[in-house]
Enzyme design. Structure first.
Site, PDB file in Angstrom:
ATOM      1  N   HIS A 135       0.860  -1.193   0.000  1.00 51.04           N
ATOM      2  CA  HIS A 135       0.000   0.000   0.000  1.00 51.04           C
ATOM      3  C   HIS A 135       0.896   1.242   0.000  1.00 51.04           C
ATOM      4  O   HIS A 135       1.204   1.802   1.042  1.00 51.04           O
ATOM      5  CB  HIS A 135      -0.906  -0.018   1.239  1.00 51.04           C
ATOM      6  CG  HIS A 135      -1.972   1.029   1.240  1.00 51.04           C
ATOM      7  ND1 HIS A 135      -3.061   0.950   2.078  1.00 51.04           N
ATOM      8  CD2 HIS A 135      -2.147   2.166   0.526  1.00 51.04           C
ATOM      9  CE1 HIS A 135      -3.845   2.007   1.885  1.00 51.04           C
ATOM     10  NE2 HIS A 135      -3.302   2.766   0.945  1.00 51.04           N
ATOM     11  N   HIS A 137       1.594   5.012  -1.783  1.00 56.41           N
ATOM     12  CA  HIS A 137       1.276   6.110  -2.696  1.00 56.41           C
ATOM     13  C   HIS A 137       2.595   6.641  -3.255  1.00 56.41           C
ATOM     14  O   HIS A 137       3.419   7.175  -2.512  1.00 56.41           O
ATOM     15  CB  HIS A 137       0.494   7.206  -1.974  1.00 56.41           C
ATOM     16  CG  HIS A 137      -0.892   6.769  -1.606  1.00 56.41           C
ATOM     17  ND1 HIS A 137      -1.935   6.833  -2.496  1.00 56.41           N
ATOM     18  CD2 HIS A 137      -1.389   6.205  -0.476  1.00 56.41           C
ATOM     19  CE1 HIS A 137      -3.034   6.342  -1.917  1.00 56.41           C
ATOM     20  NE2 HIS A 137      -2.719   5.955  -0.690  1.00 56.41           N
ATOM     21  N   LYS A 214      -6.786  -0.686  -7.708  1.00 58.72           N
ATOM     22  CA  LYS A 214      -7.164  -0.044  -6.456  1.00 58.72           C
ATOM     23  C   LYS A 214      -8.493   0.645  -6.671  1.00 58.72           C
ATOM     24  O   LYS A 214      -8.639   1.464  -7.590  1.00 58.72           O
ATOM     25  CB  LYS A 214      -6.089   0.998  -6.070  1.00 58.72           C
ATOM     26  CG  LYS A 214      -6.495   1.963  -4.957  1.00 58.72           C
ATOM     27  CD  LYS A 214      -6.112   1.436  -3.591  1.00 58.72           C
ATOM     28  CE  LYS A 214      -6.366   2.431  -2.457  1.00 58.72           C
ATOM     29  NZ  LYS A 214      -5.254   3.312  -2.187  1.00 58.72           N
ATOM     30  N   HIS A 216     -10.927   3.181  -4.704  1.00 54.77           N
ATOM     31  CA  HIS A 216     -10.788   4.126  -3.589  1.00 54.77           C
ATOM     32  C   HIS A 216     -11.956   5.090  -3.595  1.00 54.77           C
ATOM     33  O   HIS A 216     -12.346   5.604  -4.639  1.00 54.77           O
ATOM     34  CB  HIS A 216      -9.462   4.887  -3.752  1.00 54.77           C
ATOM     35  CG  HIS A 216      -9.075   5.696  -2.549  1.00 54.77           C
ATOM     36  ND1 HIS A 216      -9.809   6.772  -2.106  1.00 54.77           N
ATOM     37  CD2 HIS A 216      -8.014   5.583  -1.696  1.00 54.77           C
ATOM     38  CE1 HIS A 216      -9.211   7.296  -1.029  1.00 54.77           C
ATOM     39  NE2 HIS A 216      -8.126   6.583  -0.759  1.00 54.77           N
ATOM     40  N   ASP A 218     -12.149   8.105  -2.789  1.00 60.88           N
ATOM     41  CA  ASP A 218     -11.899   9.459  -3.296  1.00 60.88           C
ATOM     42  C   ASP A 218     -12.155   9.548  -4.804  1.00 60.88           C
ATOM     43  O   ASP A 218     -12.281  10.647  -5.347  1.00 60.88           O
ATOM     44  CB  ASP A 218     -10.464   9.899  -2.996  1.00 60.88           C
ATOM     45  CG  ASP A 218     -10.278  10.279  -1.526  1.00 60.88           C
ATOM     46  OD1 ASP A 218     -11.141   9.906  -0.709  1.00 60.88           O
ATOM     47  OD2 ASP A 218      -9.272  10.944  -1.194  1.00 60.88           O
ATOM     48  N   HIS A 243     -10.275   0.624  -0.796  1.00 64.71           N
ATOM     49  CA  HIS A 243     -10.488   1.601   0.270  1.00 64.71           C
ATOM     50  C   HIS A 243     -11.955   1.989   0.138  1.00 64.71           C
ATOM     51  O   HIS A 243     -12.338   2.668  -0.789  1.00 64.71           O
ATOM     52  CB  HIS A 243      -9.549   2.812   0.069  1.00 64.71           C
ATOM     53  CG  HIS A 243      -9.814   3.965   0.980  1.00 64.71           C
ATOM     54  ND1 HIS A 243      -8.812   4.610   1.684  1.00 64.71           N
ATOM     55  CD2 HIS A 243     -10.949   4.630   1.298  1.00 64.71           C
ATOM     56  CE1 HIS A 243      -9.329   5.606   2.382  1.00 64.71           C
ATOM     57  NE2 HIS A 243     -10.628   5.635   2.172  1.00 64.71           N
ATOM     58  N   HIS A 269      -7.095  -0.725   5.218  1.00 66.63           N
ATOM     59  CA  HIS A 269      -7.611   0.102   6.326  1.00 66.63           C
ATOM     60  C   HIS A 269      -8.737  -0.534   7.106  1.00 66.63           C
ATOM     61  O   HIS A 269      -9.698   0.154   7.462  1.00 66.63           O
ATOM     62  CB  HIS A 269      -8.167   1.429   5.767  1.00 66.63           C
ATOM     63  CG  HIS A 269      -7.163   2.384   5.260  1.00 66.63           C
ATOM     64  ND1 HIS A 269      -6.183   2.924   6.027  1.00 66.63           N
ATOM     65  CD2 HIS A 269      -7.019   2.913   4.015  1.00 66.63           C
ATOM     66  CE1 HIS A 269      -5.454   3.747   5.289  1.00 66.63           C
ATOM     67  NE2 HIS A 269      -5.929   3.754   4.062  1.00 66.63           N
ATOM     68  N   HIS A 315      -6.528  13.847   2.546  1.00 69.02           N
ATOM     69  CA  HIS A 315      -7.748  13.672   1.757  1.00 69.02           C
ATOM     70  C   HIS A 315      -8.361  14.997   1.322  1.00 69.02           C
ATOM     71  O   HIS A 315      -9.546  15.051   0.991  1.00 69.02           O
ATOM     72  CB  HIS A 315      -8.725  12.766   2.501  1.00 69.02           C
ATOM     73  CG  HIS A 315      -8.213  11.357   2.597  1.00 69.02           C
ATOM     74  ND1 HIS A 315      -8.262  10.484   1.541  1.00 69.02           N
ATOM     75  CD2 HIS A 315      -7.562  10.715   3.595  1.00 69.02           C
ATOM     76  CE1 HIS A 315      -7.694   9.340   1.897  1.00 69.02           C
ATOM     77  NE2 HIS A 315      -7.260   9.460   3.135  1.00 69.02           N
ATOM     78  N   ARG A 331     -14.013   9.427  10.893  1.00 69.38           N
ATOM     79  CA  ARG A 331     -13.071   8.382  10.477  1.00 69.38           C
ATOM     80  C   ARG A 331     -12.113   7.973  11.587  1.00 69.38           C
ATOM     81  O   ARG A 331     -11.277   7.096  11.390  1.00 69.38           O
ATOM     82  CB  ARG A 331     -12.273   8.864   9.263  1.00 69.38           C
ATOM     83  CG  ARG A 331     -13.143   9.044   8.041  1.00 69.38           C
ATOM     84  CD  ARG A 331     -12.401   9.692   6.910  1.00 69.38           C
ATOM     85  NE  ARG A 331     -11.292   8.886   6.424  1.00 69.38           N
ATOM     86  CZ  ARG A 331     -10.785   9.005   5.197  1.00 69.38           C
ATOM     87  NH1 ARG A 331     -11.301   9.871   4.348  1.00 69.38           N
ATOM     88  NH2 ARG A 331      -9.778   8.264   4.820  1.00 69.38           N
ATOM     89  N   ASP A 355       0.810   2.587   3.627  1.00 70.67           N
ATOM     90  CA  ASP A 355       0.038   3.751   3.158  1.00 70.67           C
ATOM     91  C   ASP A 355       0.967   4.954   2.995  1.00 70.67           C
ATOM     92  O   ASP A 355       0.607   6.095   3.282  1.00 70.67           O
ATOM     93  CB  ASP A 355      -1.129   4.076   4.083  1.00 70.67           C
ATOM     94  CG  ASP A 355      -2.189   4.949   3.404  1.00 70.67           C
ATOM     95  OD1 ASP A 355      -2.031   5.270   2.209  1.00 70.67           O
ATOM     96  OD2 ASP A 355      -3.156   5.328   4.077  1.00 70.67           O
TER      97      ASP A 355
END
Lengths: 555, 200
Positions: A135, A137, A214, A216, A218, A243, A269, A315, A331, A355
């Site tokens: 995981h 980024h 992935k 996600h 977002d 996610h 997560h 985020h 969260r 992450d």
């Protein structure tokens, strides 16, 4: 009768069967379960030692000659266990373990040493497989050096750098990033963004060199996206990392589980820091492989406090929207984090990942794993045999289990014969923090190097950095890019890198996770009270001091 | 300044050592990284001032006490190799266990030590055929013979009955040696080499 006292023996040749070895400054220990070398027949390099022509080096070893041998090392491997052995390497892969030398001189030789075999002396060191961070980024190239310096040799990554992204798309970006990674000695799998119902676009990303997906929130994690992505993944044999939906916008956790329809999914997560507030309950599904990330491992005195700004920043939440502040607060689940720590020791959460740069620290994935493993209130310190089980359980979370989940366990995650010789060598005192050397595909690529003007190779200050395996075109040979089997035949991959196929991702269940296959009942009360595992409320006190911390790092 | 990479590394040590001094000054205990830097820095400056090499090695062990460092630090600083510039040129200052023996456990520390859960003594080459041979060194200097040499192939001036030693090696720890002084006669134990090897 020739004898040697036990202390002298372990000081010269490394610990042996029955020895209990401390790992770093945590008190965590392992018991050496077996020693493949016969007492009196140890292989040693140096003046007057046994690594010489006609001694343990066979005059002509022919085709069986090894490229490299790691000698007399304590191997800690999630599949092979804890044993004192030698590791033989040829053409970048592990050939075998066992007794090394010349069959003309010693009996029972497993690994024939030839006149040109290279030696990495492993006496007094611990060897583990290179860690797999599932995981990452890829927001900045700065994380590559940090990862290698922490013993990570494989990354499952997303994003193209300088942007907030959860995948790598489309073909132009995939090709460019793949070419960049061909120059660094770390294996890479690029996850394409799976947050779409456009199956053609997802297939195109795989054809261009993505090795998984992935999904996600977002970018969209609706049941429709999940279903579409899993459909493409099922036919292509790749993993899907999810996610999920923090907002409950498109449905509840049950709707997401229904969308998976029993198809294997890697749930990121699971503590609920990203995704449904009650996401821990997803661990009741055997087809879900769960992971959680560095900021909440281990649960510490100020964990919750730092998560608020971290979540806001990553985020892209604005304090000018009261709704963003409210969403972010929703969260942060103290009870969930406590249960997460517990469920790692229970073996229900099978994977730890960083992450990195997206709410996590890549250089701390390995050390935080050992900080949680050695947690005094969660079962560490129960004696050598219990600790050994815990060490293998937690090592599996950062090596073989993420490798299995992403279909690359035939190449990485363990040092079983046939795997890439991605080996991290640790001084036991520095275990879990700063590696001595990192071998990438059987070649020294990274590690603590002494000064260039030094009279020895260890003159202070020793600095973590590249060895020759990280220089020039060497990484192209040593590091792999993981892609689908179909793409390797399809002609749309960018030429240059060493490609290896992803395989075996579909139909996996928790039972396929080494030392982490528990499927307990989990209930997350809506009022924030303690999470119930198999009907029992779980509470874990926050740690105020952690091992593998200030004792090893000056900052 | 015309700095070389070596000099730049020295500055890195100086910076880390200053960080260590700041921490010590406010009573904080040191981690291994800055503790190692502090010892390295002191060694470099004693060398610069021309203290005898042996004195620099000795003093390296007095820079830090175990109660000034965090748990686990002594084991991490087991061995420091420091190339330092003396007035007489660059010399290697080899420092072992400068912050006490790692075995000296502090309360609550998790030192990385090996503890044996097995017999105190380990038998080497157990259960293999052994024999003795009497050897006289006819050379005018010391001859050393190591653990895994076929004894029939040793220096021709090590006088013994070679018809009895082919396929046999000294029964001593791997990588160690036995020495024969000029004119010395002594009896040594040999152990059989691999079963596949032709043996006298």
């Amino acid at each position: 009768m020739a004898t040697i006292d036990a202390h002298t023996y372990s000081s010269i040749y490394g610990p042996t069967t029955g020895d209990v070895l401390g790992l770093g400054d945590s008190g965590l220990v392992v018991r050496i379960e077996q020693d493949d070398v016969a007492y009196g027949d140890e292989i040693l390099g140096g003046c007057g030692k046994t690594w010489r022509d006609g001694f343990y080096v066979r005059g002509s070893a022919g085709d069986s000659e090894l490229d490299l041998l790691v000698s007399n090392v304590v191997l800690i491997d999630p599949v092979l266990g804890v044993r004192k052995t030698c590791i033989g390497i040829k053409e970048g892969r592990v050939v075998g373990m066992g007794r090394a030398g010349s069959p003309d001189v010693v009996d029972g030789v497993d690994l024939v040493v030839g006149p040109h075999t290279a030696l990495v002396p492993g006496e007094g060191l611990v060897a583990t497989p290179g860690a797999v961070d599932s995981h990452v980024h890829l927001a900045s190239p700065a994380l590559v050096d940090v990862a290698l310096s922490a013993g990570i040799t494989t990354m499952v990554g997303m994003g193209i750098g300088g942007v907030w992204d959860v995948g790598v798309n489309p073909r132009y970006n995939i090709h460019t990033l793949t070419e960049a990674f061909a120059e660094v000695p770390i294996n890479i799998m690029l996850l394409a963004r799976g947050s779409t119902t456009d199956r053609g676009a997802m297939q195109a990303a795989l054809d261009a060199g993505a090795g998984g997906f992935k999904v996600h929130e977002d970018y969209g994690a609706s049941p429709a996206c999940i279903d579409a992505c899993l459909t493409v993944a099922e036919s292509a044999d790749v993993a899907v990392a999810l996610h999920s939906d923090s907002l409950n916008e498109f449905g509840l956790l049950a709707d997401t589980i229904e969308a998976t329809a029993g198809r294997t999914i890697h749930a990121y997560h699971v503590e609920g820091g990203g995704g449904y507030p009650d996401l821990l309950e997803i661990l009741q599904e055997p087809h879900v492989l769960g992971s959680s990330t560095t900021p909440t491992i281990p649960y510490g005195k100020h964990t919750l406090e730092e998560l608020f700004p971290m979540t806001m920043n990553v985020h892209r939440q604005t304090p000018l929207f009261a709704s963003d502040i409210d969403t972010t607060h929703s969260r942060l689940h103290e009870a969930g984090i406590q249960a997460e720590n517990h469920l790692h020791h229970r073996g229900a959460i099978s994977i730890i990942n960083s992450d990195a740069l997206g709410m996590g620290r890549i250089g701390e994935m390995v050390r935080r794993t050992w900080q949680l493993a050695s947690h005094p209130a969660l079962g560490a310190g129960g004696g050598a045999d219990a600790d050994t089980r815990t060490v293998l359980q937690f090592l599996a979370k950062i090596t073989v289990n993420p490798a299995i989940a992403h279909g690359i366990a035939q190449h990485v995650g363990s040092l079983q014969p046939g795997r890439l010789a991605d080996i991290v060598l640790w001084d036991p005192a520095w275990f879990g923090t700063k590696p001595e050397l990192v071998l990438k595909s059987g070649f020294v690529a990274w590690g603590a190097a002494g000064q260039g003007n030094g009279s020895t190779r260890s003159c202070e200050p020793r600095v973590m950095g590249p060895y020759f395996g990280a220089m020039g075109a060497a990484p192209r040979r040593l590091a792999a890019t993981f892609v689908t089997e179909n793409s390797m035949r399809g002609g749309q991959l960018v030429p240059g890198p060493t490609y290896l196929p992803v395989r075996g991702t579909r139909g996996l269940t928790r039972a396929d996770m080494w030392h982490n296959d528990a499927v307990p009942r989990v209930h997350v009360p809506r009022d924030g009270s303690p999470v119930e595992v198999d009907g029992h409320p779980v509470q874990v006190a926050p740690l105020a001091h952690v091992p593998y911390g200030q004792g090893a790092y000056l900052a | 300044m015309h700095l070389t990479p070596h000099e730049q590394a020295r500055l890195l040590v100086a910076t880390a050592a200053d960080l260590a001094r700041r921490r010590l000054a406010r009573g904080a205990r040191l981690g291994a990284t800055e503790a190692g830097a502090l010892i390295t820095d002191e060694v470099q400056e004693w060398a610069w001032d021309g203290l005898p090499l042996s004195e620099v090695v000795r003093r390296a062990g007095s820079v830090l006490r175990a109660d000034q460092v965090l748990p686990g630090v002594p084991a991490k600083l087991h061995h420091l190799q420091i190339d330092a510039l003396f007035p007489s040129g660059t010399l290697l200052v080899d420092v072992i266990d400068p912050v006490g023996q790692p075995g000296e456990k502090l309360a609550g520390s998790g030192e990385s030590t090996v503890t044996a859960d097995r017999p105190e003594m380990i038998e080497l080459n157990a259960g293999r055929p052994k024999r003795e041979v009497t050897v006289t060194n006819r050379a005018d200097r010391t001859v050393r013979v190591t653990s895994h040499v076929d004894f029939a192939s040793v220096n021709p001036l090590l006088d013994h009955d070679r018809t009895t030693t082919s396929g046999w090696r000294p029964d001593i720890p791997a990588g160690s040696s036995i020495s024969f002084q000029p004119g010395e006669t002594r009896t040594v134990t040999l152990v059989a080499m691999a079963a596949t090897r032709k043996r006298a």
